[in-house]
Design a protein around this motif. Structure first.
Motif, PDB file in Angstrom:
ATOM      1  N   ASP A 270      -0.166  -3.548   5.002  1.00 35.21           N
ATOM      2  CA  ASP A 270       0.754  -3.018   3.988  1.00 35.21           C
ATOM      3  C   ASP A 270       2.124  -3.659   4.159  1.00 35.21           C
ATOM      4  O   ASP A 270       2.756  -3.509   5.198  1.00 35.21           O
ATOM      5  CB  ASP A 270       0.850  -1.497   4.153  1.00 35.21           C
ATOM      6  N   ASP A 271       2.591  -4.396   3.127  1.00 40.88           N
ATOM      7  CA  ASP A 271       3.938  -4.971   3.212  1.00 40.88           C
ATOM      8  C   ASP A 271       4.974  -4.130   2.468  1.00 40.88           C
ATOM      9  O   ASP A 271       6.163  -4.452   2.478  1.00 40.88           O
ATOM     10  CB  ASP A 271       3.962  -6.422   2.727  1.00 40.88           C
ATOM     11  N   ALA A 272       4.506  -3.046   1.791  1.00 36.76           N
ATOM     12  CA  ALA A 272       5.382  -2.108   1.080  1.00 36.76           C
ATOM     13  C   ALA A 272       6.254  -2.779   0.020  1.00 36.76           C
ATOM     14  O   ALA A 272       7.201  -2.174  -0.473  1.00 36.76           O
ATOM     15  CB  ALA A 272       6.267  -1.333   2.059  1.00 36.76           C
ATOM     16  N   GLY A 273       5.957  -4.031  -0.323  1.00 37.23           N
ATOM     17  CA  GLY A 273       6.789  -4.761  -1.276  1.00 37.23           C
ATOM     18  C   GLY A 273       8.143  -5.122  -0.711  1.00 37.23           C
ATOM     19  O   GLY A 273       9.060  -5.484  -1.450  1.00 37.23           O
ATOM     20  N   ASP A 274       8.279  -5.060   0.600  1.00 33.38           N
ATOM     21  CA  ASP A 274       9.555  -5.301   1.276  1.00 33.38           C
ATOM     22  C   ASP A 274       9.498  -6.627   2.044  1.00 33.38           C
ATOM     23  O   ASP A 274       8.590  -6.828   2.858  1.00 33.38           O
ATOM     24  CB  ASP A 274       9.845  -4.158   2.242  1.00 33.38           C
ATOM     25  N   PRO A 275      10.443  -7.537   1.809  1.00 32.60           N
ATOM     26  CA  PRO A 275      10.396  -8.853   2.470  1.00 32.60           C
ATOM     27  C   PRO A 275      10.343  -8.781   3.993  1.00 32.60           C
ATOM     28  O   PRO A 275       9.617  -9.543   4.627  1.00 32.60           O
ATOM     29  CB  PRO A 275      11.687  -9.524   1.987  1.00 32.60           C
ATOM     30  N   LYS A 276      11.128  -7.869   4.608  1.00 31.30           N
ATOM     31  CA  LYS A 276      11.125  -7.759   6.069  1.00 31.30           C
ATOM     32  C   LYS A 276       9.769  -7.294   6.590  1.00 31.30           C
ATOM     33  O   LYS A 276       9.251  -7.820   7.572  1.00 31.30           O
ATOM     34  CB  LYS A 276      12.230  -6.803   6.528  1.00 31.30           C
ATOM     35  N   GLN A 277       9.210  -6.294   5.929  1.00 31.21           N
ATOM     36  CA  GLN A 277       7.902  -5.821   6.350  1.00 31.21           C
ATOM     37  C   GLN A 277       6.840  -6.886   6.063  1.00 31.21           C
ATOM     38  O   GLN A 277       5.865  -7.029   6.801  1.00 31.21           O
ATOM     39  CB  GLN A 277       7.540  -4.510   5.635  1.00 31.21           C
TER      40      GLN A 277
ATOM     41  N   ASN B 138       3.790  -9.190  -4.366  1.00 28.40           N
ATOM     42  CA  ASN B 138       5.141  -9.444  -4.887  1.00 28.40           C
ATOM     43  C   ASN B 138       5.647 -10.811  -4.445  1.00 28.40           C
ATOM     44  O   ASN B 138       5.463 -11.214  -3.300  1.00 28.40           O
ATOM     45  CB  ASN B 138       6.109  -8.367  -4.388  1.00 28.40           C
ATOM     46  N   SER B 139       6.319 -11.499  -5.345  1.00 27.18           N
ATOM     47  CA  SER B 139       6.905 -12.804  -4.999  1.00 27.18           C
ATOM     48  C   SER B 139       7.899 -12.662  -3.854  1.00 27.18           C
ATOM     49  O   SER B 139       8.008 -13.540  -2.993  1.00 27.18           O
ATOM     50  CB  SER B 139       7.595 -13.404  -6.219  1.00 27.18           C
ATOM     51  N   GLY B 140       8.647 -11.547  -3.843  1.00 25.85           N
ATOM     52  CA  GLY B 140       9.667 -11.339  -2.820  1.00 25.85           C
ATOM     53  C   GLY B 140       9.121 -11.218  -1.413  1.00 25.85           C
ATOM     54  O   GLY B 140       9.844 -11.442  -0.446  1.00 25.85           O
ATOM     55  N   THR B 141       7.835 -10.853  -1.273  1.00 25.03           N
ATOM     56  CA  THR B 141       7.212 -10.808   0.045  1.00 25.03           C
ATOM     57  C   THR B 141       6.397 -12.072   0.316  1.00 25.03           C
ATOM     58  O   THR B 141       6.326 -12.552   1.442  1.00 25.03           O
ATOM     59  CB  THR B 141       6.303  -9.577   0.198  1.00 25.03           C
ATOM     60  N   THR B 142       5.803 -12.602  -0.734  1.00 23.62           N
ATOM     61  CA  THR B 142       4.953 -13.789  -0.579  1.00 23.62           C
ATOM     62  C   THR B 142       5.731 -14.994  -0.081  1.00 23.62           C
ATOM     63  O   THR B 142       5.288 -15.707   0.828  1.00 23.62           O
ATOM     64  CB  THR B 142       4.290 -14.159  -1.921  1.00 23.62           C
ATOM     65  N   VAL B 143       6.887 -15.235  -0.670  1.00 22.60           N
ATOM     66  CA  VAL B 143       7.639 -16.456  -0.358  1.00 22.60           C
ATOM     67  C   VAL B 143       8.091 -16.500   1.106  1.00 22.60           C
ATOM     68  O   VAL B 143       7.832 -17.487   1.804  1.00 22.60           O
ATOM     69  CB  VAL B 143       8.817 -16.638  -1.330  1.00 22.60           C
TER      70      VAL B 143
ATOM     71  N   MET C 135       0.819  -1.210   0.000  1.00 22.52           N
ATOM     72  CA  MET C 135       0.000   0.000   0.000  1.00 22.52           C
ATOM     73  C   MET C 135       0.858   1.266   0.000  1.00 22.52           C
ATOM     74  O   MET C 135       0.340   2.379  -0.082  1.00 22.52           O
ATOM     75  CB  MET C 135      -0.916  -0.009   1.222  1.00 22.52           C
ATOM     76  N   SER C 136       2.153   1.078   0.125  1.00 28.57           N
ATOM     77  CA  SER C 136       3.107   2.180   0.027  1.00 28.57           C
ATOM     78  C   SER C 136       4.274   1.707  -0.824  1.00 28.57           C
ATOM     79  O   SER C 136       4.419   0.515  -1.095  1.00 28.57           O
ATOM     80  CB  SER C 136       3.583   2.610   1.420  1.00 28.57           C
ATOM     81  N   GLY C 137       5.107   2.647  -1.262  1.00 26.15           N
ATOM     82  CA  GLY C 137       6.236   2.267  -2.112  1.00 26.15           C
ATOM     83  C   GLY C 137       5.877   2.326  -3.589  1.00 26.15           C
ATOM     84  O   GLY C 137       4.770   2.724  -3.965  1.00 26.15           O
ATOM     85  N   PRO C 138       6.804   1.916  -4.473  1.00 25.52           N
ATOM     86  CA  PRO C 138       6.609   2.065  -5.926  1.00 25.52           C
ATOM     87  C   PRO C 138       5.449   1.265  -6.501  1.00 25.52           C
ATOM     88  O   PRO C 138       4.957   1.580  -7.584  1.00 25.52           O
ATOM     89  CB  PRO C 138       7.948   1.598  -6.510  1.00 25.52           C
ATOM     90  N   ASN C 139       4.997   0.227  -5.799  1.00 24.11           N
ATOM     91  CA  ASN C 139       3.886  -0.584  -6.311  1.00 24.11           C
ATOM     92  C   ASN C 139       2.577  -0.310  -5.578  1.00 24.11           C
ATOM     93  O   ASN C 139       1.653  -1.128  -5.620  1.00 24.11           O
ATOM     94  CB  ASN C 139       4.232  -2.072  -6.191  1.00 24.11           C
ATOM     95  N   ALA C 140       2.488   0.853  -4.951  1.00 29.96           N
ATOM     96  CA  ALA C 140       1.308   1.172  -4.153  1.00 29.96           C
ATOM     97  C   ALA C 140       0.032   1.224  -4.982  1.00 29.96           C
ATOM     98  O   ALA C 140      -1.051   0.885  -4.495  1.00 29.96           O
ATOM     99  CB  ALA C 140       1.512   2.502  -3.431  1.00 29.96           C
ATOM    100  N   HIS C 141       0.140   1.643  -6.250  1.00 33.42           N
ATOM    101  CA  HIS C 141      -1.063   1.701  -7.091  1.00 33.42           C
ATOM    102  C   HIS C 141      -1.628   0.305  -7.335  1.00 33.42           C
ATOM    103  O   HIS C 141      -2.842   0.116  -7.407  1.00 33.42           O
ATOM    104  CB  HIS C 141      -0.757   2.398  -8.417  1.00 33.42           C
ATOM    105  N   LEU C 142      -0.750  -0.692  -7.424  1.00 33.47           N
ATOM    106  CA  LEU C 142      -1.198  -2.070  -7.577  1.00 33.47           C
ATOM    107  C   LEU C 142      -1.721  -2.613  -6.250  1.00 33.47           C
ATOM    108  O   LEU C 142      -2.701  -3.365  -6.214  1.00 33.47           O
ATOM    109  CB  LEU C 142      -0.057  -2.951  -8.082  1.00 33.47           C
ATOM    110  N   GLY C 143      -1.075  -2.234  -5.162  1.00 35.02           N
ATOM    111  CA  GLY C 143      -1.501  -2.689  -3.848  1.00 35.02           C
ATOM    112  C   GLY C 143      -2.880  -2.174  -3.488  1.00 35.02           C
ATOM    113  O   GLY C 143      -3.711  -2.921  -2.940  1.00 35.02           O
ATOM    114  N   LYS C 144      -3.144  -0.914  -3.795  1.00 33.11           N
ATOM    115  CA  LYS C 144      -4.470  -0.344  -3.515  1.00 33.11           C
ATOM    116  C   LYS C 144      -5.524  -1.049  -4.348  1.00 33.11           C
ATOM    117  O   LYS C 144      -6.652  -1.292  -3.885  1.00 33.11           O
ATOM    118  CB  LYS C 144      -4.459   1.160  -3.809  1.00 33.11           C
ATOM    119  N   ASP C 145      -5.183  -1.387  -5.566  1.00 33.38           N
ATOM    120  CA  ASP C 145      -6.066  -2.139  -6.464  1.00 33.38           C
ATOM    121  C   ASP C 145      -6.451  -3.470  -5.820  1.00 33.38           C
ATOM    122  O   ASP C 145      -7.627  -3.855  -5.792  1.00 33.38           O
ATOM    123  CB  ASP C 145      -5.313  -2.380  -7.779  1.00 33.38           C
ATOM    124  N   ASN C 146      -5.456  -4.162  -5.275  1.00 35.82           N
ATOM    125  CA  ASN C 146      -5.702  -5.436  -4.598  1.00 35.82           C
ATOM    126  C   ASN C 146      -6.577  -5.256  -3.370  1.00 35.82           C
ATOM    127  O   ASN C 146      -7.519  -6.018  -3.130  1.00 35.82           O
ATOM    128  CB  ASN C 146      -4.373  -6.084  -4.180  1.00 35.82           C
TER     129      ASN C 146
END
Length: 378
Positions: A76-83, A104-109, A34-45
């Motif tokens: 919000d995971d911000a597309g960041d694995p740690k978050q 994102n795969s990098g957060t999902t896995v 919901m934040s970061g460069p992919n926030a527009h996709l996250g809000k969509d989800n």
């Protein structure tokens, strides 16, 4: 003492009332950047998950003949694995009954192990990295095709339809970007076909001049990018500025309504070819069109990319719960494994690994700055 005695039955009654109320709520976690460069996709989800839950509640969601309320816990995971792992643990601690996410795969896995260890079912609406389901976690599913299919399908199209010979490859070093690029490279085979260069950037970069200058010297007729639209759009602009006139190709990460806006006039006419994981044909197209219309009416704008898959992920999880008459993951998981659900993105069934069966892909290009459907392939 008399005052205390009178309070005891009341306290017990309130405790039972609270317990009964708690039993009527089913918690669904929804995670996206919901934040970061992919926030527009996250809000969509996030919108699509909320839309599905609102519709289910409005219809009156029941389990075992008793009405329950679905509650969405948005993170919000911000597309960041740690978050991503932090919010996964937060949802586990909240005792959610299931999770829709991550994007994102990098957060999902990394998050998937936390859900697995807690016995929580997870359905990803967007993750394409093969490793996600290769872990063989029994409660991990996805409703889109994997990078293996994305990469190989795009490679075949590049060679057979676009007649590409000299191909340059760039990825953003994320689990998704590198994964889809690697699968593309594996499948790029044919007489006279060469991968003339492999470069990489990162999802937060804004200047690609060095890698594009290197690629330009190798005179590619096609550039494949593994990454997201937030990088792909600006990269197209810089390619145009450097005079690189090659076709541009990528997976679902760039295959968004926003790519035309991000690339401006560098999007060209039919210059970009991308693949979205999923796709419907024939009578099923009307169901997807109806969803798009309902979404736009509810939120005031068009979907970006993954919203239909998020919506279906919520609906298929809810359907499994109803078939099991329970929101307990241990009880509805067996129903999810054997489910056959007709969603807005098509028929949803899972193979033993948790991958969608017979997953389709839709190829798109851009004309007049708008994402334009080409064909559905299986």
């Amino acid at each position: 003492m008399q005052f205390t005695t009178k309070l005891i039955p009341l306290a017990i009654a309130l405790a039972f009332a609270a317990q009964a109320s708690a039993q009527q709520v089913v918690k669904i976690g929804a995670v996206a950047p919901m934040s970061g460069p992919n926030a527009h996709l996250g809000k969509d989800n996030d919108n699509a998950a909320r839309m599905a839950i609102d519709e289910l509640n409005a219809k009156g969601f029941t389990l075992g003949g008793k009405k329950v309320t679905l509650q969405m816990l948005s993170e919000d995971d911000a597309g960041d694995p740690k978050q991503g792992t932090a919010v996964a643990q937060k949802l586990v601690d909240a005792h959610v009954n299931g999770v829709i996410g991550h994007l994102n795969s990098g957060t999902t896995v990394p998050a998937s192990k936390i859900y697995n260890d807690a016995g929580i079912v997870q359905i990803s609406p967007a993750t394409t990295a093969p490793v996600f389901t290769r872990q063989r976690f029994p409660g991990a599913f996805r409703v889109v095709a994997s990078d293996v299919k994305l990469g190989s399908t795009l490679a075949k199209y590049a060679i057979n339809n676009l007649k590409a010979k000299n191909i340059a490859v760039i990825d953003d070093r994320t689990t998704y970007g590198q994964g889809v690029a690697d699968e593309f490279v594996k499948a790029v085979k044919g007489p006279g076909v060469r991968v003339v260069g492999k470069e990489f950037t990162n999802p937060n970069a804004t200047d690609y001049t060095a890698i594009l200058t290197s690629i330009k010297a190798k005179k590619p007729d096609l550039v494949f990018f593994g990454g997201m639209d937030s990088v792909g759009g600006p990269m197209l602009k810089q390619m145009k500025a450097l005079g690189i006139n090659a076709m541009y190709m990528g997976g679902d990460g760039i295959c968004t309504e926003s790519l035309g806006r991000l690339a401006g006039d560098a999007i060209g006419e039919g210059k970009v070819v991308c693949a979205e994981a999923g796709g419907v044909q024939g009578p099923q197209e009307q169901g997807l069109a109806d969803f798009r219309e309902r979404y736009k009416k509810k939120f005031g704008h068009d979907i970006q990319l993954y919203a239909p898959y998020v919506y279906d992920a919520v609906m298929v999880m809810a359907a499994a719960m109803q078939q099991a008459n329970s929101a307990d993951p241990a009880k509805y998981l067996p129903e999810l494994k054997k489910i056959k659900y007709e969603g807005v993105t098509g028929t949803i069934q899972f193979d033993p690994s948790g991958d969608i069966k017979d997953g389709a892909l839709t190829l798109y290009t851009y004309k007049g700055g708008k994402k334009t459907k080409m064909e559905v392939v299986r």
